[in-house]
Design an enzyme around this catalytic site. Structure first.
Site, PDB file in Angstrom:
ATOM      1  N   GLY A 239      37.960  42.543  23.764  1.00  0.00           N
ATOM      2  CA  GLY A 239      37.918  41.102  23.991  1.00  0.00           C
ATOM      3  C   GLY A 239      38.875  40.264  23.195  1.00  0.00           C
ATOM      4  O   GLY A 239      39.002  39.066  23.465  1.00  0.00           O
ATOM      5  N   CYS A 342      50.377  35.010  52.607  1.00  0.00           N
ATOM      6  CA  CYS A 342      50.010  33.864  53.442  1.00  0.00           C
ATOM      7  C   CYS A 342      48.750  33.176  52.958  1.00  0.00           C
ATOM      8  O   CYS A 342      47.703  33.219  53.615  1.00  0.00           O
ATOM      9  CB  CYS A 342      49.857  34.332  54.877  1.00  0.00           C
ATOM     10  N   GLU A 343      48.807  32.599  51.784  1.00  0.00           N
ATOM     11  CA  GLU A 343      47.693  31.843  51.221  1.00  0.00           C
ATOM     12  C   GLU A 343      48.294  30.808  50.284  1.00  0.00           C
ATOM     13  O   GLU A 343      49.213  31.129  49.533  1.00  0.00           O
ATOM     14  CB  GLU A 343      46.795  32.739  50.354  1.00  0.00           C
TER      15      GLU A 343
HETATM   16  N1  LLP Z   1      34.991  46.828  27.048  1.00  0.00           N
HETATM   17  C1  LLP Z   1      34.293  46.433  28.125  1.00  0.00           C
HETATM   18  C2  LLP Z   1      32.935  46.925  28.315  1.00  0.00           C
HETATM   19  C3  LLP Z   1      34.873  45.533  29.032  1.00  0.00           C
HETATM   20  O1  LLP Z   1      34.169  45.124  30.083  1.00  0.00           O
HETATM   21  C4  LLP Z   1      36.192  45.067  28.818  1.00  0.00           C
HETATM   22  C5  LLP Z   1      36.834  44.134  29.764  1.00  0.00           C
HETATM   23  C6  LLP Z   1      36.883  45.530  27.688  1.00  0.00           C
HETATM   24  C7  LLP Z   1      36.255  46.397  26.813  1.00  0.00           C
HETATM   25  C8  LLP Z   1      38.290  45.115  27.388  1.00  0.00           C
HETATM   26  O2  LLP Z   1      38.402  43.761  27.158  1.00  0.00           O
HETATM   27  P1  LLP Z   1      39.812  43.171  26.639  1.00  0.00           P
HETATM   28  O3  LLP Z   1      40.047  43.723  25.265  1.00  0.00           O
HETATM   29  O4  LLP Z   1      40.842  43.581  27.591  1.00  0.00           O
HETATM   30  O5  LLP Z   1      39.578  41.713  26.629  1.00  0.00           O
HETATM   31  N2  LLP Z   1      40.663  40.824  34.640  1.00  0.00           N
HETATM   32  C9  LLP Z   1      40.411  39.897  33.564  1.00  0.00           C
HETATM   33  C10 LLP Z   1      39.796  40.566  32.355  1.00  0.00           C
HETATM   34  C11 LLP Z   1      38.511  41.311  32.667  1.00  0.00           C
HETATM   35  C12 LLP Z   1      37.920  42.003  31.467  1.00  0.00           C
HETATM   36  C13 LLP Z   1      36.801  42.894  31.844  1.00  0.00           C
HETATM   37  N3  LLP Z   1      36.245  43.672  30.787  1.00  0.00           N
HETATM   38  C14 LLP Z   1      41.713  39.181  33.231  1.00  0.00           C
HETATM   39  O6  LLP Z   1      42.728  39.458  33.855  1.00  0.00           O
HETATM   40  O7  LLP Z   1      41.725  38.306  32.365  1.00  0.00           O
END
Ligand code: LLP
Length: 415
Positions: A239, A342-343
């Site tokens: 996160g 096309c959006e």
């Molecule tokens: N662990 C779990 C259980 C998760 O669900 C996620 C991300 C991570 C770790 C990694 O999180 P990060 O370090 O990448 O923040 N598609 C979205 C982000 C979705 C994140 C989903 N879960 C975007 O493009 O911002």
């Protein structure tokens, strides 16, 4: 020098001019820096050095085999959310003993795959999942190592679609139910309680939500110890945010120091699951301007990349910096940077001051995370190729799809 920089009037990644890559591999093209990927991983690893820890890269951020392989070589573990991601990790040479399996709806088949691979831990997200895992583990004669993913009800102060640790989210078990559920897990014959897990969201740019969540996790840990349930590792999730424009996420060392201060004296091994922070700023999407179009109220730069290649702007209204490959190309105009799909939601950037001509190349920055991995074939657009640059050397790590690839699994009705 940052891996993505201007040199001799042209944008480079490491020592390679982006124009050479466009010429050789075509556009749209995802391009990554080996140095940036390695440095990001090492920064995480070093921030936790001196404590027993494992950095489990969140595969969903970018699941390309070469990137998984690079992290595996650096000693990474992996956070997966599907049987498919497990298969990728194994194909990329990842060690199954360093894999944690998150996700709210693991199928029995995915559980079997992970049990047979011998993963480190299942992060369980509901009582029903716990019962299914116990049953599946029994059926294959294995004991499943488990953590419960608890939902601490902490506001990560990020986009609502990527916030996961609030009461109203589908993720984890309510922290108030955790002791009862841990006792149940401890009693189930085919589960072995090993850890405690928490992940509150993504693109978090302050330390306080992480610390607040950890406080709640540690209070639960004390309760579990008091009822005689030993916990061997704490998984603090991922996160940590990155800088897309003017965000000021804490440096990874500060984030780790704040967590470590709370963890002092605790014997548990620490796991973290960063995704975006390891790959986001190590990659860009290279695209070419097909046409310029001057509308009545707006100017459009129609480029050959689209929402199917990089979905984040369309889905989250996310902002990615967009730079011309040619430095200081002249007088600028405000452009909508839009793709061929096309959006009207198909945009990569709004109102960008750029000096552009048809045929120019643009780099959409900070596209290493959730770019390629979220791409699709909408409008029957073959997905982009990918290149990983190491110094002066470019390695193609994924071929561009052909249209025939896209309908390979389709059939016509019989006559
Ligand atoms: N662990 C779990 C259980 C998760 O669900 C996620 C991300 C991570 C770790 C990694 O999180 P990060 O370090 O990448 O923040 N598609 C979205 C982000 C979705 C994140 C989903 N879960 C975007 O493009 O911002």
């Amino acid at each position: 020098m940052t891996p993505i920089h201007y040199r001799n009037g042209e944008l480079h990644i490491e020592d390679v001019p982006l124009s050479h890559l466009a010429e050789h591999y075509g556009t749209p093209l995802y391009v990554y820096s080996h140095a940036a990927l390695s440095e990001a991983f090492q920064a995480f690893d070093q921030a936790f050095s001196g404590t027993d820890h494992l950095v489990c890269y969140a595969v969903k951020a970018n699941s390309s085999l070469a990137i998984l392989n690079l992290f595996a070589r650096l000693g990474a573990g992996f956070d997966i959310v599907s049987g498919g991601e497990l298969q990728r990790v194994l194909a990329a040479g990842g060690n199954p003993r360093k894999v944690v399996f998150s996700g709210v709806a693991k199928s029995a088949e995915e559980m079997r795959q992970a049990l047979n691979a011998g993963i480190l831990c299942f992060n369980i997200e509901s009582e029903a999942e716990m019962e299914r895992l116990n049953q599946v583990a029994g059926s294959v004669g294995k004991i499943a190592p488990v953590s419960l993913r608890v939902n601490p009800d902490v506001d990560p102060k990020t986009h609502p679609y990527i916030s996961t640790g609030l009461k109203g989210n589908k993720f984890g078990v309510p922290i108030g139910d955790a002791v009862r559920l841990y006792q149940k897990a401890a009693d189930l014959p085919n589960l072995h309680v090993t850890g405690l897990d928490c992940h509150i969201g993504s693109q978090i740019t302050e330390i306080s939500p992480f610390v607040d969540a950890l406080d709640k996790v540690l209070a639960l840990l004390d309760q579990l110890e008091a009822v005689g349930i030993p916990i061997h590792h704490l998984d603090l999730g991922g996160g940590l945010g990155i800088r897309y424009s003017d965000e000021t996420p804490p440096p990874v060392a500060d984030y780790a120091a704040a967590l470590r201060a709370k963890l002092a004296g605790r014997p548990q091994k620490i796991l973290v699951e960063p995704g975006r922070a390891l790959v986001g700023n190590a990659g860009l999407l290279l695209t070419k301007v097909e046409f310029l179009k001057h509308g009545e109220t707006k100017n459009f730069a129609l480029v050959d990349a689209a929402m199917n290649d990089l979905m984040r702007p369309a889905l989250y209204d996310a902002w990615h910096d967009i730079q011309t490959v040619k430095e200081n190309a002249g007088a600028t105009t405000a452009y909508e940077i839009v793709g061929p799909v096309c959006e009207s939601g198909d945009f990569l950037g709004h109102d960008r001051q750029l000096a552009l001509a048809a045929g120019d190349l643009l780099a959409v920055l900070s596209a290493g995370a959730y770019g390629m991995s979220m791409s699709s074939n909408y409008n029957t657009r073959p997905r982009a190729a990918e290149v990983l640059v190491v110094g002066e050397q470019a390695h193609q790590i994924r071929q561009r799809e052909s249209v025939a690839d896209l309908y390979r699994l389709e059939t016509l009705l019989p006559q």
